[in-house]
Design a protein around this motif. Structure first.
Motif, PDB file in Angstrom:
ATOM      1  N   PRO A   1       0.827  -1.218   0.000  1.00 58.92           N
ATOM      2  CA  PRO A   1       0.000   0.000   0.000  1.00 58.92           C
ATOM      3  C   PRO A   1       0.858   1.264   0.000  1.00 58.92           C
ATOM      4  O   PRO A   1       1.950   1.293   0.566  1.00 58.92           O
ATOM      5  CB  PRO A   1      -0.803  -0.129   1.295  1.00 58.92           C
ATOM      6  CG  PRO A   1      -0.881  -1.597   1.550  1.00 58.92           C
ATOM      7  CD  PRO A   1       0.432  -2.149   1.077  1.00 58.92           C
ATOM      8  N   GLY A   2       0.321   2.297  -0.643  1.00 58.05           N
ATOM      9  CA  GLY A   2       1.037   3.559  -0.704  1.00 58.05           C
ATOM     10  C   GLY A   2       1.925   3.702  -1.920  1.00 58.05           C
ATOM     11  O   GLY A   2       2.648   4.690  -2.055  1.00 58.05           O
TER      12      GLY A   2
ATOM     13  N   TYR B   1       8.480  -3.779  -2.638  1.00 60.16           N
ATOM     14  CA  TYR B   1       9.512  -4.482  -1.883  1.00 60.16           C
ATOM     15  C   TYR B   1      10.216  -5.418  -2.857  1.00 60.16           C
ATOM     16  O   TYR B   1       9.577  -6.288  -3.457  1.00 60.16           O
ATOM     17  CB  TYR B   1       8.895  -5.282  -0.727  1.00 60.16           C
ATOM     18  CG  TYR B   1       8.572  -4.462   0.497  1.00 60.16           C
ATOM     19  CD1 TYR B   1       7.949  -3.222   0.392  1.00 60.16           C
ATOM     20  CD2 TYR B   1       8.888  -4.923   1.776  1.00 60.16           C
ATOM     21  CE1 TYR B   1       7.647  -2.467   1.516  1.00 60.16           C
ATOM     22  CE2 TYR B   1       8.580  -4.181   2.909  1.00 60.16           C
ATOM     23  CZ  TYR B   1       7.963  -2.958   2.774  1.00 60.16           C
ATOM     24  OH  TYR B   1       7.653  -2.209   3.876  1.00 60.16           O
ATOM     25  N   LEU B   2      11.522  -5.227  -3.011  1.00 57.82           N
ATOM     26  CA  LEU B   2      12.322  -6.069  -3.899  1.00 57.82           C
ATOM     27  C   LEU B   2      13.128  -7.054  -3.071  1.00 57.82           C
ATOM     28  O   LEU B   2      13.908  -6.652  -2.195  1.00 57.82           O
ATOM     29  CB  LEU B   2      13.271  -5.230  -4.761  1.00 57.82           C
ATOM     30  CG  LEU B   2      12.689  -4.024  -5.512  1.00 57.82           C
ATOM     31  CD1 LEU B   2      13.779  -3.355  -6.339  1.00 57.82           C
ATOM     32  CD2 LEU B   2      11.529  -4.456  -6.385  1.00 57.82           C
TER      33      LEU B   2
ATOM     34  N   VAL C   1      11.121   0.505  -2.358  1.00 58.19           N
ATOM     35  CA  VAL C   1      11.214   1.516  -3.411  1.00 58.19           C
ATOM     36  C   VAL C   1       9.891   2.262  -3.537  1.00 58.19           C
ATOM     37  O   VAL C   1       8.818   1.650  -3.490  1.00 58.19           O
ATOM     38  CB  VAL C   1      11.557   0.860  -4.773  1.00 58.19           C
ATOM     39  CG1 VAL C   1      11.593   1.895  -5.888  1.00 58.19           C
ATOM     40  CG2 VAL C   1      12.884   0.121  -4.690  1.00 58.19           C
ATOM     41  N   ASN C   2       9.961   3.578  -3.673  1.00 57.83           N
ATOM     42  CA  ASN C   2       8.799   4.378  -4.031  1.00 57.83           C
ATOM     43  C   ASN C   2       8.595   4.222  -5.538  1.00 57.83           C
ATOM     44  O   ASN C   2       9.423   4.666  -6.331  1.00 57.83           O
ATOM     45  CB  ASN C   2       9.033   5.845  -3.667  1.00 57.83           C
ATOM     46  CG  ASN C   2       7.830   6.725  -3.961  1.00 57.83           C
ATOM     47  OD1 ASN C   2       7.191   6.595  -4.999  1.00 57.83           O
ATOM     48  ND2 ASN C   2       7.542   7.633  -3.052  1.00 57.83           N
ATOM     49  N   ALA C   3       7.509   3.572  -5.951  1.00 59.48           N
ATOM     50  CA  ALA C   3       7.328   3.232  -7.355  1.00 59.48           C
ATOM     51  C   ALA C   3       7.139   4.452  -8.247  1.00 59.48           C
ATOM     52  O   ALA C   3       7.443   4.406  -9.442  1.00 59.48           O
ATOM     53  CB  ALA C   3       6.143   2.278  -7.516  1.00 59.48           C
TER      54      ALA C   3
ATOM     55  N   ALA D   1      12.793   6.026  -6.079  1.00 66.09           N
ATOM     56  CA  ALA D   1      13.772   6.279  -5.033  1.00 66.09           C
ATOM     57  C   ALA D   1      13.713   5.179  -3.980  1.00 66.09           C
ATOM     58  O   ALA D   1      12.636   4.698  -3.628  1.00 66.09           O
ATOM     59  CB  ALA D   1      13.513   7.633  -4.377  1.00 66.09           C
ATOM     60  N   ILE D   2      14.883   4.782  -3.481  1.00 69.72           N
ATOM     61  CA  ILE D   2      14.951   3.782  -2.425  1.00 69.72           C
ATOM     62  C   ILE D   2      14.587   4.428  -1.090  1.00 69.72           C
ATOM     63  O   ILE D   2      15.070   5.504  -0.749  1.00 69.72           O
ATOM     64  CB  ILE D   2      16.351   3.155  -2.357  1.00 69.72           C
ATOM     65  CG1 ILE D   2      16.606   2.316  -3.626  1.00 69.72           C
ATOM     66  CG2 ILE D   2      16.510   2.299  -1.113  1.00 69.72           C
ATOM     67  CD1 ILE D   2      17.966   1.659  -3.667  1.00 69.72           C
TER      68      ILE D   2
END
Length: 231
Positions: free
Chosen positions: A194-195, A199-200, A210-212, A216-217
């Motif tokens: 969510p948001g 997650y890698l 990571v913010n898709a 940015a990590i």
């Protein structure tokens, strides 16, 4: 904590999906096997005359799609309950498809070709028409669509993850391609959270958040990545 094994199923490592709570789908030659984990009963959706390379399911629309191996592959879409053929997608790749995915609501469907063309196509499931198309930056082994935003997709393959975002400008659609810099780590799986976060999971046991939207990590425990310790 002790885990109790309720059922064991042998298969050759092809994609595996649930069609419903107690039934899993696997590839068996040129068919999809629906295996009931409670009873052990199995039924088959017999496909085309060529072997199946991969498939995808959508539980909202109760659809399953699979693609054949070999040149000029065809994607077939069936009802999961009746196995009725509902749609065919052609001109999806020159040689082979690497990955398929539905959006959460099932209104969109994504196909990604392997080399040499690497076509990434977003389809409208209702009318079977192309929504938008681009060329992937690398061969893709898996692709997923953000459950909360069907314009955001994450493609993974050859040790890299890339964000593909459908963008609308003056009624014209295009796809923005945004590679994720994993700082030397090699992602092997991913999951949406969510948001708009990804997650890698990496081959060394590391997890990158990571913010898709920005790629940015997000710092994890004060670091760029964190490690899951093996039990």
């Amino acid at each position: 904590m002790t885990l109790h094994v309720e059922c064991a199923l042998g298969y050759h490592g092809s994609p595996l999906e649930y069609s419903k709570r107690d039934t899993v789908i696997t590839v068996v030659g040129n068919a999809l096997r629906f295996f009931d984990l409670r009873t052990g009963n199995q039924t088959f959706l017999w496909g085309a005359d060529r072997a199946i390379s991969t498939f995808a399911v959508n539980h909202v629309t109760n659809l399953v799609a699979y693609v054949t191996k070999g040149t000029a592959p065809i994607v077939y879409v069936h009802d999961m309950t009746t196995h009725q053929l509902l749609e065919k997608y052609t001109a999806v790749a020159e040689l082979e498809i690497g990955a398929l995915a539905f959006s959460r609501t099932g209104d969109r469907f994504v196909t990604v070709a392997k080399e040499p063309d690497l076509k990434l196509i977003v389809w409208d499931v209702e009318n079977g028409e192309k929504v938008v198309e681009t060329v992937a930056t690398a061969e893709v082994e898996s692709i997923t669509v953000n459950p909360a935003d069907s314009d955001l997709m994450c493609a993974q393959g050859n040790g890299v993850c890339t964000i593909y975002e459908v963008d609308k400008c003056h009624k014209t659609l295009s796809i923005n391609i945004k590679p994720i810099d994993t700082e030397g780590l090699v992602p092997i799986c991913h999951q949406w959270f969510p948001g708009g976060y990804l997650y890698l999971g990496c081959e060394g046991g590391e997890i990158i958040v990571v913010n898709a939207k920005t790629c940015a990590i997000v710092p994890c425990m004060g670091h760029a990545w964190c490690t899951l310790n093996s039990p």
